[in-house]
Design a protein around this motif. Structure first.
Motif, PDB file in Angstrom:
ATOM      1  N   ASN A   1      34.419  37.467  34.186  1.00 20.29           N
ATOM      2  CA  ASN A   1      33.105  37.928  34.617  1.00 20.29           C
ATOM      3  C   ASN A   1      32.431  36.790  35.385  1.00 20.29           C
ATOM      4  N   LEU A   2      31.619  37.148  36.356  1.00 20.85           N
ATOM      5  CA  LEU A   2      30.906  36.160  37.164  1.00 20.85           C
ATOM      6  C   LEU A   2      29.461  36.606  37.288  1.00 20.85           C
ATOM      7  N   ALA A   3      28.522  35.726  36.960  1.00 22.37           N
ATOM      8  CA  ALA A   3      27.114  36.110  36.963  1.00 22.37           C
ATOM      9  C   ALA A   3      26.249  35.012  37.563  1.00 22.37           C
ATOM     10  N   PRO A   4      25.378  35.353  38.512  1.00 22.13           N
ATOM     11  CA  PRO A   4      24.422  34.368  39.021  1.00 22.13           C
ATOM     12  C   PRO A   4      23.251  34.230  38.065  1.00 22.13           C
ATOM     13  N   MET A   5      22.799  33.017  37.865  1.00 19.72           N
ATOM     14  CA  MET A   5      21.615  32.773  37.050  1.00 19.72           C
ATOM     15  C   MET A   5      20.910  31.531  37.579  1.00 19.72           C
ATOM     16  N   SER A   6      19.643  31.370  37.197  1.00 19.06           N
ATOM     17  CA  SER A   6      18.900  30.207  37.689  1.00 19.06           C
ATOM     18  C   SER A   6      17.924  29.713  36.632  1.00 19.06           C
TER      19      SER A   6
ATOM     20  N   THR B   1      24.214  43.259  40.024  1.00 22.27           N
ATOM     21  CA  THR B   1      25.383  43.841  39.369  1.00 22.27           C
ATOM     22  C   THR B   1      25.489  43.281  37.955  1.00 22.27           C
ATOM     23  N   THR B   2      26.187  44.004  37.101  1.00 23.54           N
ATOM     24  CA  THR B   2      26.413  43.543  35.739  1.00 23.54           C
ATOM     25  C   THR B   2      27.832  43.894  35.315  1.00 23.54           C
ATOM     26  N   GLY B   3      28.402  43.052  34.492  1.00 23.12           N
ATOM     27  CA  GLY B   3      29.724  43.330  33.950  1.00 23.12           C
ATOM     28  C   GLY B   3      29.661  44.152  32.677  1.00 23.12           C
ATOM     29  N   ARG B   4      28.481  44.612  32.310  1.00 27.59           N
ATOM     30  CA  ARG B   4      28.317  45.385  31.076  1.00 27.59           C
ATOM     31  C   ARG B   4      28.257  46.875  31.391  1.00 27.59           C
ATOM     32  N   SER B   5      29.056  47.640  30.665  1.00 29.35           N
ATOM     33  CA  SER B   5      29.068  49.097  30.809  1.00 29.35           C
ATOM     34  C   SER B   5      28.948  49.735  29.427  1.00 29.35           C
TER      35      SER B   5
ATOM     36  N   LYS C   1      33.535  41.049  40.048  1.00 30.55           N
ATOM     37  CA  LYS C   1      32.491  40.433  40.869  1.00 30.55           C
ATOM     38  C   LYS C   1      33.034  39.336  41.780  1.00 30.55           C
ATOM     39  N   PHE C   2      34.165  38.743  41.414  1.00 31.50           N
ATOM     40  CA  PHE C   2      34.802  37.796  42.336  1.00 31.50           C
ATOM     41  C   PHE C   2      35.132  38.489  43.651  1.00 31.50           C
ATOM     42  N   ALA C   3      35.740  39.670  43.571  1.00 28.64           N
ATOM     43  CA  ALA C   3      36.119  40.403  44.775  1.00 28.64           C
ATOM     44  C   ALA C   3      34.894  40.838  45.555  1.00 28.64           C
TER      45      ALA C   3
END
Length: 214
Positions: A29-34, A82-86, A103-105
């Motif tokens: 999983n890949l997620a942007p955060m700040s 986007t989210t990796g949670r379903s 999300k990498f793709a």
């Protein structure tokens, strides 16, 4: 003269981090955060409790903090809503989030094997920090709705051109991190890209536009 506007958001500006973590089925999983800061060999990460990354960090205890440069803003913005949670949590669906398993793709980024942890690094990121979760603290008042993860940096990978020759230090004049201020992207002190996140969060930024590249 100061005013007291009753600020709804306290989001004054922090580096953008792409956190890679491992899902229960072994995929990435890949997620942007700040919401991240560093002290010594540790970092503190602020993450909402409804996200897939939070679940992954609790279960696996590992992650990679990939720091994109401002030039990577297009890739970061592509996965901003986007989210990796379903299924997608209701409050995120209302903001325009959708489920994305790869999300990498979607971002057009390359997964690169890590040395010490299971989650992959982002090959294009100039700085990659392999980390282990040391502690997790409930965060938020009056009711905890987020988690502050304390992580230990096990290994730092840095593009050679960013390192001051003959030292173990990053050249601050060469490193141009992507910064998020009040949900808008900045680099080198200027707004560098429109933000999907700002739209999803309905941030009132009238007249804000991307400055032309110099």
């Amino acid at each position: 003269m100061h005013v007291v506007p009753g600020l709804k958001v306290l989001y004054f500006g922090t580096p953008v981090v792409l956190i890679s973590s491992r899902n229960a089925d072994g995929t990435a999983n890949l997620a942007p955060m700040s919401s991240a800061w560093w002290l010594g060999r540790s970092a503190m990460l602020g993450l909402g409790d409804s996200g897939q990354t939070t679940a992954n960090l609790r279960r696996e205890g590992e992650c990679v903090l990939n720091l994109p440069s401002s030039a990577m803003v297009d890739a970061v913005d592509r996965i901003a809503l986007t989210t990796g949670r379903s299924p997608v949590p209701a409050h995120k669906a209302e903001q325009g989030y959708r489920y994305e398993p790869d999300k990498f793709a979607l971002a057009g980024l390359t997964a690169q094997p890590s040395d010490l942890v299971a989650p992959p690094r982002v090959a294009q990121c100039p700085i990659q920090l392999e980390c282990r979760v040391a502690a997790a603290h409930p965060f938020g008042q009056p009711d905890a709705h987020a988690t502050a993860f304390e992580v230990e940096v096990l290994r730092a990978h840095v593009e050679e051109e960013l390192v001051i020759p003959g030292t173990s230090y990053v050249d601050p004049l060469s490193w141009d991190p992507l910064i998020m201020k009040f949900c808008e992207f900045f680099g080198g002190g200027r707004n560098v890209h429109p933000s999907r996140l700002a739209e999803g969060w309905r941030m009132p930024h009238p007249g804000l536009s991307v400055a032309p590249a110099s």
